[in-house]
Motif scaffolding. Structure first.
Motif, mmCIF file in Angstrom:
data_model
loop_
_atom_site.group_PDB
_atom_site.id
_atom_site.type_symbol
_atom_site.label_atom_id
_atom_site.label_comp_id
_atom_site.label_asym_id
_atom_site.label_seq_id
_atom_site.Cartn_x
_atom_site.Cartn_y
_atom_site.Cartn_z
ATOM 1 N N ARG A 1 50.905 49.716 40.996
ATOM 2 C CA ARG A 1 50.404 50.054 42.336
ATOM 3 C C ARG A 1 49.787 51.449 42.339
ATOM 4 N NH1 ARG A 1 51.757 52.611 47.241
ATOM 5 N NH2 ARG A 1 50.970 51.463 49.054
ATOM 6 N N ALA A 2 50.407 52.389 41.638
ATOM 7 C CA ALA A 2 49.833 53.730 41.538
ATOM 8 C C ALA A 2 48.434 53.667 40.930
ATOM 9 C CB ALA A 2 50.743 54.633 40.698
ATOM 10 N N LYS B 1 54.145 51.500 38.801
ATOM 11 C CA LYS B 1 53.040 52.090 38.028
ATOM 12 C C LYS B 1 51.735 51.336 38.290
ATOM 13 C CE LYS B 1 55.514 54.197 34.112
ATOM 14 N NZ LYS B 1 55.588 54.274 32.633
ATOM 15 N N ARG C 1 45.920 56.732 41.168
ATOM 16 C CA ARG C 1 46.756 57.856 40.752
ATOM 17 C C ARG C 1 47.297 57.641 39.343
ATOM 18 N NH1 ARG C 1 50.843 57.008 43.407
ATOM 19 N NH2 ARG C 1 50.245 55.694 45.187
ATOM 20 N N ASP D 1 55.341 53.933 46.179
ATOM 21 C CA ASP D 1 54.984 52.841 45.267
ATOM 22 C C ASP D 1 56.194 51.946 45.018
ATOM 23 O OD1 ASP D 1 52.302 53.740 44.850
ATOM 24 O OD2 ASP D 1 53.048 55.244 43.441
ATOM 25 N N TYR E 1 50.266 58.989 38.553
ATOM 26 C CA TYR E 1 51.685 59.303 38.738
ATOM 27 C C TYR E 1 52.239 58.390 39.830
ATOM 28 C CZ TYR E 1 49.599 61.955 42.564
ATOM 29 O OH TYR E 1 48.861 62.314 43.668
ATOM 30 N N VAL E 2 53.544 58.146 39.772
ATOM 31 C CA VAL E 2 54.204 57.240 40.714
ATOM 32 C C VAL E 2 54.822 58.031 41.860
ATOM 33 C CG1 VAL E 2 56.103 55.578 40.996
ATOM 34 C CG2 VAL E 2 54.681 55.525 38.930
ATOM 35 N N LEU E 3 54.655 57.517 43.074
ATOM 36 C CA LEU E 3 55.290 58.084 44.260
ATOM 37 C C LEU E 3 56.441 57.174 44.712
ATOM 38 C CD1 LEU E 3 52.146 59.059 46.394
ATOM 39 C CD2 LEU E 3 53.624 60.613 45.096
ATOM 40 N N GLU F 1 45.956 52.502 43.359
ATOM 41 C CA GLU F 1 45.685 53.542 44.355
ATOM 42 C C GLU F 1 44.923 54.723 43.754
ATOM 43 O OE1 GLU F 1 46.481 53.414 47.695
ATOM 44 O OE2 GLU F 1 46.955 51.318 47.249
#
Length: 317
Positions: A264-265, A262, A270, A277, A272-274, A268
């Motif tokens: 790192r998101a 979360k 965002r 991440d 939402y988490v990818l 970046e």
């Protein structure tokens, strides 16, 4: 409104990175991970040889964020009271006065934590976990945000007290700090071998109160159920019987991997988490939580190799 907030946060992180970059050359990996720790409330263990700007990075980030900073040099003769504080008898009044230790700060750098004996390490780790300190009969709450960055030198083992795995588990991330690139080191040489260099004045980008607000925003970042199960698959895989893994990751690993993803998101831009991440943070979250067997060491396997093999066996969501 949510998109506007995301743009504002992205602008904030950009400004923070640029402000830190006035003093720190390179080390983007370390800087971003420390920011993630600060914004998610996770303590950080740095492993690297001396001279890689670990102390300078911590103090620079504290200045850019506008929070208190204390550095504690860990030595074999250090006492818990040197960190936590102690009661001092005041002769004139006949009363005991509390002298607070260096732990009473927002950002604490525990330099060479493996040089202090277990009793001192435990005192620090208890404060990290409980966010409070007891001196005499009184318990004091530590000011928030509160972040500990501990460093250890991987080369020197003589006269050190390595952190047990159970205590390393208290750290959200363990970072392995690498040497700067050739161009970065050339710039460092130019900066510190000329007599006219002056340390740039730092500007406060965000406040302690704003950090606590950002923590709430990061907690609310969306993570899909499939990605949560991806995290669980990774962590649970470390606990399965393996010729290379002596002990797997604890439930703290699952919690911290999601928190780190979360964070790192957020960096970046965002909400939402990818899966990327999770993959970007998994080594920092697991490398100090997965204990290798003698067989793995005999085959010269590093913990990162074992984690990489685990990732290869799990399908991306």
């Amino acid at each position: 409104m949510e998109n506007n907030m995301t743009v504002t946060n992205e602008h904030l992180i950009t400004n923070l990175r640029e402000e830190i970059g006035k003093v720190i050359i390179g080390q983007a990996y370390m800087v971003d991970r420390i920011i993630i720790g600060l914004l998610t409330g996770g303590h950080i263990l740095l492993e690297g040889v001396p001279g890689l700007a670990k102390t300078l990075t911590a103090s620079t980030i504290a200045e850019a964020v506008g929070i208190d900073f204390q550095r504690i040099q860990f030595t074999p003769d250090l006492l818990p009271a040197d960190i936590l504080g102690t009661e001092i008898y005041h002769q004139k009044t006949g009363e005991f006065v509390i002298k607070q230790g260096a732990i009473f700060s927002n950002l604490v750098l525990a330099d060479e934590i493996n040089r202090a004996p277990a009793k001192v390490q435990s005192a620090l780790l208890e404060a990290m976990q409980e966010k409070q300190v007891t001196i005499g009969d009184t318990t004091y709450q530590l000011d928030l945000p509160f972040l500990v960055i501990a460093t250890q030198n991987p080369l020197e083992q003589q006269g050190t007290y390595p952190l047990p795995e159970a205590q390393q588990d208290r750290f959200m991330l363990k970072l392995k700090i690498k040497y700067p690139s050739r161009n970065e080191e050339s710039e460092i040489i130019d900066r510190f071998t000329t007599g006219n260099y002056k340390t740039p004045s730092m500007h406060k980008i965000i406040s302690a109160q704003e950090i606590m607000g950002l923590r709430e925003q990061i907690n609310d970042i969306f993570i899909d159920e499939h990605i949560k199960n991806y995290v669980l698959d990774i962590v649970l895989k470390t606990r399965e019987p393996s010729p290379y893994i002596a002990s797997g990751a604890s439930p703290r690993a699952s919690i911290n991997l999601i928190k780190a993803a979360k964070g790192r998101a957020f960096l970046e831009g965002r909400d939402y988490v990818l899966p990327d991440d999770v993959k970007a943070m998994v080594y920092d979250v697991l490398r100090h939580r997965v204990l290798l067997t003698y067989e793995a060491e005999a085959e010269d396997l590093q913990v990162e190799d074992v984690i990489s093999d685990i990732l290869d066996t799990i399908n991306l969501p």
